[in-house]
Design a protein around this motif. Structure first.
Motif, PDB file in Angstrom:
ATOM      1  N   LEU A  66       1.200  -1.576   0.150  1.00  0.00           N
ATOM      2  CA  LEU A  66      -0.190  -0.140  -0.019  1.00  0.00           C
ATOM      3  C   LEU A  66       0.763   0.955   0.130  1.00  0.00           C
ATOM      4  O   LEU A  66       0.924   2.732  -0.423  1.00  0.00           O
ATOM      5  N   ARG A  67       1.723   1.232   0.369  1.00  0.00           N
ATOM      6  CA  ARG A  67       2.951   2.203   0.531  1.00  0.00           C
ATOM      7  C   ARG A  67       3.012   2.963  -1.155  1.00  0.00           C
ATOM      8  O   ARG A  67       3.076   3.934  -1.360  1.00  0.00           O
ATOM      9  N   VAL A  68       3.164   1.392  -1.494  1.00  0.00           N
ATOM     10  CA  VAL A  68       3.737   1.964  -2.655  1.00  0.00           C
ATOM     11  C   VAL A  68       3.264   2.646  -3.732  1.00  0.00           C
ATOM     12  O   VAL A  68       3.021   3.117  -4.731  1.00  0.00           O
ATOM     13  N   VAL A  69       1.389   1.526  -3.593  1.00  0.00           N
ATOM     14  CA  VAL A  69       0.843   2.273  -4.445  1.00  0.00           C
ATOM     15  C   VAL A  69       0.538   3.754  -4.383  1.00  0.00           C
ATOM     16  O   VAL A  69      -0.017   4.437  -5.117  1.00  0.00           O
ATOM     17  N   THR A  70       0.432   3.870  -2.272  1.00  0.00           N
ATOM     18  CA  THR A  70       0.128   5.797  -2.362  1.00  0.00           C
ATOM     19  C   THR A  70       1.033   6.424  -2.727  1.00  0.00           C
ATOM     20  O   THR A  70       1.117   7.813  -3.731  1.00  0.00           O
ATOM     21  N   ALA A  71       2.509   5.803  -3.058  1.00  0.00           N
ATOM     22  CA  ALA A  71       3.321   7.362  -3.156  1.00  0.00           C
ATOM     23  C   ALA A  71       3.280   7.175  -5.005  1.00  0.00           C
ATOM     24  O   ALA A  71       3.451   8.400  -5.343  1.00  0.00           O
ATOM     25  N   MET A  72       3.149   5.835  -5.566  1.00  0.00           N
ATOM     26  CA  MET A  72       2.667   6.129  -7.226  1.00  0.00           C
ATOM     27  C   MET A  72       1.754   7.241  -7.413  1.00  0.00           C
ATOM     28  O   MET A  72       1.947   7.807  -8.531  1.00  0.00           O
ATOM     29  N   ARG A  73       0.781   7.143  -7.112  1.00  0.00           N
ATOM     30  CA  ARG A  73      -0.909   7.554  -7.006  1.00  0.00           C
ATOM     31  C   ARG A  73      -0.731   9.628  -6.716  1.00  0.00           C
ATOM     32  O   ARG A  73      -0.639  10.036  -7.086  1.00  0.00           O
ATOM     33  N   ALA A  74       0.450   9.436  -5.639  1.00  0.00           N
ATOM     34  CA  ALA A  74       1.020  10.578  -5.199  1.00  0.00           C
ATOM     35  C   ALA A  74       1.477  11.415  -6.318  1.00  0.00           C
ATOM     36  O   ALA A  74       1.511  12.518  -6.918  1.00  0.00           O
ATOM     37  N   GLN A  75       2.773  10.294  -7.460  1.00  0.00           N
ATOM     38  CA  GLN A  75       3.526  10.872  -8.416  1.00  0.00           C
ATOM     39  C   GLN A  75       2.951  11.457  -9.665  1.00  0.00           C
ATOM     40  O   GLN A  75       3.446  12.435 -10.043  1.00  0.00           O
ATOM     41  N   PHE A  76       1.734  10.575  -9.638  1.00  0.00           N
ATOM     42  CA  PHE A  76       0.860  10.966 -11.101  1.00  0.00           C
ATOM     43  C   PHE A  76      -0.376  11.506 -10.739  1.00  0.00           C
ATOM     44  O   PHE A  76      -0.574  12.766 -11.724  1.00  0.00           O
ATOM     45  N   GLY A  77      -0.672  11.457  -9.885  1.00  0.00           N
ATOM     46  CA  GLY A  77      -2.403  12.303  -9.783  1.00  0.00           C
ATOM     47  C   GLY A  77      -2.092  13.544  -8.620  1.00  0.00           C
ATOM     48  O   GLY A  77      -3.289  13.889  -8.420  1.00  0.00           O
ATOM     49  N   GLY A  78      -0.994  13.434  -7.874  1.00  0.00           N
ATOM     50  CA  GLY A  78      -1.011  14.199  -7.021  1.00  0.00           C
ATOM     51  C   GLY A  78      -1.978  13.581  -5.607  1.00  0.00           C
ATOM     52  O   GLY A  78      -2.185  14.801  -4.935  1.00  0.00           O
ATOM     53  N   HIS A  79      -2.761  12.959  -5.388  1.00  0.00           N
ATOM     54  CA  HIS A  79      -2.987  11.831  -4.163  1.00  0.00           C
ATOM     55  C   HIS A  79      -2.302  11.821  -3.215  1.00  0.00           C
ATOM     56  O   HIS A  79      -2.007  10.788  -2.586  1.00  0.00           O
ATOM     57  N   VAL A  80      -2.135  13.262  -2.753  1.00  0.00           N
ATOM     58  CA  VAL A  80      -1.266  13.131  -1.252  1.00  0.00           C
ATOM     59  C   VAL A  80      -2.239  12.545   0.070  1.00  0.00           C
ATOM     60  O   VAL A  80      -2.632  13.816  -0.076  1.00  0.00           O
ATOM     61  N   THR A  81      -1.665  11.833   1.036  1.00  0.00           N
ATOM     62  CA  THR A  81      -2.407  11.432   1.679  1.00  0.00           C
ATOM     63  C   THR A  81      -1.759  12.927   3.180  1.00  0.00           C
ATOM     64  O   THR A  81      -0.377  13.207   2.987  1.00  0.00           O
ATOM     65  N   LYS A  82      -3.177  12.679   3.906  1.00  0.00           N
ATOM     66  CA  LYS A  82      -2.398  13.896   4.782  1.00  0.00           C
ATOM     67  C   LYS A  82      -1.394  13.348   6.188  1.00  0.00           C
ATOM     68  O   LYS A  82      -0.293  14.246   6.755  1.00  0.00           O
ATOM     69  N   VAL A  83      -1.536  12.184   6.506  1.00  0.00           N
ATOM     70  CA  VAL A  83      -0.091  11.641   6.548  1.00  0.00           C
ATOM     71  C   VAL A  83       1.470  11.054   6.315  1.00  0.00           C
ATOM     72  O   VAL A  83       2.721  11.682   7.122  1.00  0.00           O
ATOM     73  N   ASP A  84       0.951  11.081   4.959  1.00  0.00           N
ATOM     74  CA  ASP A  84       2.945  10.977   3.777  1.00  0.00           C
ATOM     75  C   ASP A  84       3.313  12.580   3.543  1.00  0.00           C
ATOM     76  O   ASP A  84       4.533  12.052   4.227  1.00  0.00           O
TER      77      ASP A  84
END
Length: 297
Positions: A274-292
């Motif tokens: 899930l950390r990988v998925v979250t990191a990639m979503r942040a890279q291509f779509g700016g889906h940044v979580t409040k935690v990370d």
């Protein structure tokens, strides 16, 4: 009848209680000296039994079962019977049967379901082996199973008992997963005031009424939201074996697979995924979580 029981833990110990209550003579052995064992070793156990002997092995699958059966092979005599009642993989049973047959020792594999309630309720027993040996030990099996016409089956040849138990446990995984998903959905809904009470109402008159639902009611009696229950569920391996077997047979098992994956995820194995998925979503779509607060580039 007379029987030797190897392994006096939660299952084996309760089975001994039920057998003794049914009038059978049981000689018990466990490696734990503080257990309620009658003898202090396998040699003493075999010596205490009259031929032809019946020895039930109720120890963990894998090396404990392997070493126990190997030791019994050297100690028992032609005509004796070994029953493996643990959760061995069905593919191992034929090797055990063939090895024991070299000395004329008979073998049955037995899938056992009933948990800690079996001493009172009886155990569902699924046997693999030949009909003659099955009928020979049947008085013991009839005592262990629940009262009534159900709860005992010769499922097939050697390996059939553990194969049936494997499938049984796969179904169990799917059923528990479905109950859990239903409970979670009601917990989130404004339309349901008491999910546990609602599920309790299904115990009578409903098509999903089951012993599992009865056990769920026991668990939620004093903790209706299961707040004190950790969100972690281990898996014994049998659902995984069932999925592997089903793939080889060309049978789709999506419900069992989903339940297995959910258990594995609950143990934290998915954290890195899930950390990988979250990191990639942040890279291509700016889906940044409040935690990370992952930085995008």
């Amino acid at each position: 009848m007379q029987i030797g029981m190897i392994g006096l833990g939660r299952m084996g110990g309760n089975m001994v209680r039920r057998l003794k209550a049914g009038g059978h003579t049981v000689v018990g052995f466990d490696v734990n000296p503080e257990s309620a064992r009658d003898v202090d070793g396998l040699e003493a156990l075999v010596a205490a039994l009259d031929a032809p002997r019946i020895v039930w092995v109720m120890v963990p699958a894998g090396k404990p079962t392997e070493s126990t059966i190997d030791a019994l092979k050297a100690l028992l005599e032609p005509g004796d019977v070994v029953i493996d009642g643990g959760n061995s993989k069905y593919t191992e049973d034929r090797n055990h049967a063939a090895s024991l047959a070299e000395r004329g020792i008979r073998f049955l594999d037995c899938g056992v379901s009933g948990g800690v309630w079996g001493a009172e309720r009886g155990y569902a027993l699924m046997l693999g082996g030949d009909r003659e040996t099955f009928e020979y030990v049947r008085p013991l099996l009839e005592t262990l199973k629940p009262e009534g016409e159900h709860g005992l089956v010769l499922a097939g040849p050697v390996g059939g008992g553990h194969f049936a138990k494997m499938v049984h446990n796969g179904i169990e995984y799917g059923m528990m997963q479905a109950f859990g998903e239903g409970f979670a959905t009601m917990m989130k809904s404004e339309y349901i005031d008491n999910p546990a009470e609602t599920m309790d109402s299904w115990r009578e008159g409903s098509v999903v009424a089951s012993w599992l639902l009865d056990l769920f009611d026991n668990a939620t009696e004093h903790d209706p939201e299961l707040a004190d229950v950790p969100a972690v569920a281990n898996e014994s391996g049998e659902a995984k074996w069932m999925i592997e077997a089903a793939l080889e047979l060309g049978v789709p098992t999506p419900a069992t697979a989903a339940a297995l994956w959910q258990r594995q995820t609950s143990r934290g194995g998915a954290d890195d995924i899930l950390r990988v998925v979250t990191a990639m979503r942040a890279q291509f779509g700016g889906h940044v979580t409040k935690v990370d607060e992952i930085a995008t580039h």
